[in-house]
Design an enzyme around this catalytic site. Structure first.
Site, mmCIF file in Angstrom:
data_model
loop_
_atom_site.group_PDB
_atom_site.id
_atom_site.type_symbol
_atom_site.label_atom_id
_atom_site.label_comp_id
_atom_site.label_asym_id
_atom_site.label_seq_id
_atom_site.Cartn_x
_atom_site.Cartn_y
_atom_site.Cartn_z
ATOM 1 N N ASP A 13 0.488 -1.036 -0.603
ATOM 2 C CA ASP A 13 0.270 -0.278 0.019
ATOM 3 C C ASP A 13 0.910 1.055 -0.112
ATOM 4 O OD1 ASP A 13 -2.903 -1.614 0.209
ATOM 5 O OD2 ASP A 13 -1.714 -1.331 2.820
ATOM 6 N N LYS A 16 1.962 2.696 -5.303
ATOM 7 C CA LYS A 16 2.654 1.366 -6.444
ATOM 8 C C LYS A 16 1.922 2.056 -7.506
ATOM 9 C CE LYS A 16 3.231 -2.365 -4.349
ATOM 10 N NZ LYS A 16 2.461 -2.758 -3.193
ATOM 11 N N GLY A 40 -3.574 -5.404 -5.468
ATOM 12 C CA GLY A 40 -3.270 -4.486 -6.500
ATOM 13 C C GLY A 40 -3.053 -3.266 -6.701
ATOM 14 N N HIS A 41 -3.420 -2.352 -7.158
ATOM 15 C CA HIS A 41 -2.576 -1.265 -7.394
ATOM 16 C C HIS A 41 -4.740 -0.107 -8.198
ATOM 17 C CE1 HIS A 41 1.180 -2.352 -7.412
ATOM 18 N NE2 HIS A 41 1.399 -3.105 -8.600
ATOM 19 N N GLN A 224 1.747 -6.284 -2.851
ATOM 20 C CA GLN A 224 1.910 -5.955 -1.798
ATOM 21 C C GLN A 224 3.270 -5.491 -1.023
ATOM 22 O OE1 GLN A 224 1.487 -10.633 -1.873
ATOM 23 N NE2 GLN A 224 -0.778 -10.059 -0.644
#
Length: 430
Positions: A13, A16, A40-41, A224
């Protein structure tokens, strides 16, 4: 031209999404190399948010994107994610998305087992899993009983593979007093999605090797953070895969000589979700300030993140375990307005000062952070695009972070907007 690996240097978190989007625009191929759809992003492009779980960031830019063998794939979740993005106008086809034929599949029984075990764990022993089946799927992978993407191409071989799988899982269900799963249920579950997955199937390692030899720029993105690594993280409060940069090679099928630059995404403070040790956590008004101003909620889970001061010890450790060349420091603007800012520079463990996070669960729970206090700044850093636009104390903070972690700042992010970035070194031009 460099091939770049992006890793989170803390517990994930770190922001990214913005950075991998910026890098994916320069890349020719984007590869996701580990994890599942529990992380995820979030990409924000022209004011539109795209939430990605399994899909590599390159799909939004129309770049060739590969889900590598190190990822565990819930096929129904993947189909749903593709549909969700297509509803937002993102065209996804086999021309831009390829899925490794030797990647492991997550099945419904994995999700059920994940939830059963977490719910049955006594207080204080819960891992904080998202209950999406990632851990049990990885267990089946290393236990040599997994169903893989390639198995969908030959349904006649599935019954024997399913029987082997259920020999293990039904024994667990019997022990938990639960109803056993039939082979037909698993077969039907896989048959219902096979035709939607198979068009994307690829010998990923082979295709990526050809791209590398042709001089294509490869971007490897993980999910992650390094402190959730199954070996190097805060075990057992970790994820079920290796999240350090070295996994980019194993999780894509390329050798380590394919990696030229490792970029560690690093938040200007520290957060984590789920259970486990967090030495600099602030369960007070500072933690509330950081969480509220930083909008600290999980991209795919919605879980509120725990917040605390920047921990230079864990980032310095990740610089070592992931071979980080430079960091992208994010969310500096969240610190705007604080009178003073603390940085953890070491720990005290049983009366002794140490400069690392111990591997022992008990020791991790006992470490006490040692802080340095820096003056804060009242001016806004949000949206700054040059060093000259930053308050002097903010520049001092960034420079001190560099000294403490032993790695330079390659990029400095001052807002979620992609252009609000101070570029010091482009990783692709290392």
């Amino acid at each position: 031209m460099a091939n770049v690996v992006v890793v989170g240097s803390q517990w994930g978190d770190e922001g990214k999404g913005k950075l991998v989007d910026w890098l994916s625009e320069q890349a020719d191929v984007v590869v996701r190399f580990q994890g599942g759809h529990n992380a995820g992003h979030t990409l924000v492009i022209d004011g539109t948010s795209y939430k990605l779980a399994l899909l590599p960031s390159g799909v939004v830019r129309g770049k060739l994107s590969v889900i590598g063998n190190g990822v565990v794939i819930d096929p129904h979740a993947l189909v749903a994610e593709i549909a969700r993005l297509e509803a937002q106008g993102v065209k996804i086809s086999p021309e831009i998305l390829r899925v490794a034929d030797n990647a492991t599949l997550i099945l419904s029984l994995h999700r059920e087992l994940d939830a059963l075990r977490e719910d049955a764990s006594p207080a204080g022993t819960k891992i904080g899993t998202t209950k999406r089946g990632i851990g049990p799927a990885y267990e089946d992978k290393v236990g040599r009983r997994a169903i893989r993407v390639m198995d969908l191409a030959n349904m006649s071989t599935l019954p024997a593979k399913i029987d082997r799988l259920l020999t293990h899982h039904n024994a667990i269900l019997r022990g938990l007093g639960r109803e056993e799963i039939t082979a037909d249920a698993i077969y039907n579950e896989l048959e219902s999605v096979a035709d939607q997955i198979l068009p994307y199937m690829e010998k990923a390692w082979y295709m990526l090797d050809k791209a590398r030899r042709a001089g294509k720029r490869l971007l490897f993105e993980g999910a992650q953070g390094a402190l959730l690594d199954n070996d190097h993280g805060t075990y057992p409060f970790v994820t079920s895969s290796n999240t350090v940069a070295g996994q980019a090679a194993a999780g894509s099928g390329l050798g380590p000589n394919s990696i030229d630059y490792v970029l560690g995404i690093t938040k200007a403070y520290t957060t984590r979700v789920g259970e486990g040790p967090f030495p600099t956590e602030q369960q007070n008004e500072i933690g509330e300030f950081l969480g509220t101003k930083g909008h600290e909620f999980g991209t795919n889970t919605g879980r509120r993140r725990r917040c605390g001061w920047f921990d230079a010890v864990i980032v310095r450790q990740t610089v070592c375990t992931s071979g980080i060349n430079g960091i992208a420091l994010t969310k500096l603007d969240v610190l705007d307005g604080l009178d003073e800012i603390k940085i953890c520079v070491g720990y005290e463990l049983d009366g002794e000062r140490i400069d690392y996070l111990p591997a022992s669960q008990g020791a991790q729970a006992r470490v006490v952070p040692i802080y340095e206090t820096l003056p804060g700044w009242k001016e806004s850093t949000r949206g700054a695009r040059t060093w000259a636009e930053l308050p002097a104390q903010a520049v001092k903070y960034v420079r001190h972070v560099e000294e403490l972690i032993g790695a330079p700042v390659a990029l400095l992010s001052t807002s979620p907007e992609r252009d609000d970035t101070i570029l010091v070194q482009n990783p692709f031009q290392d």
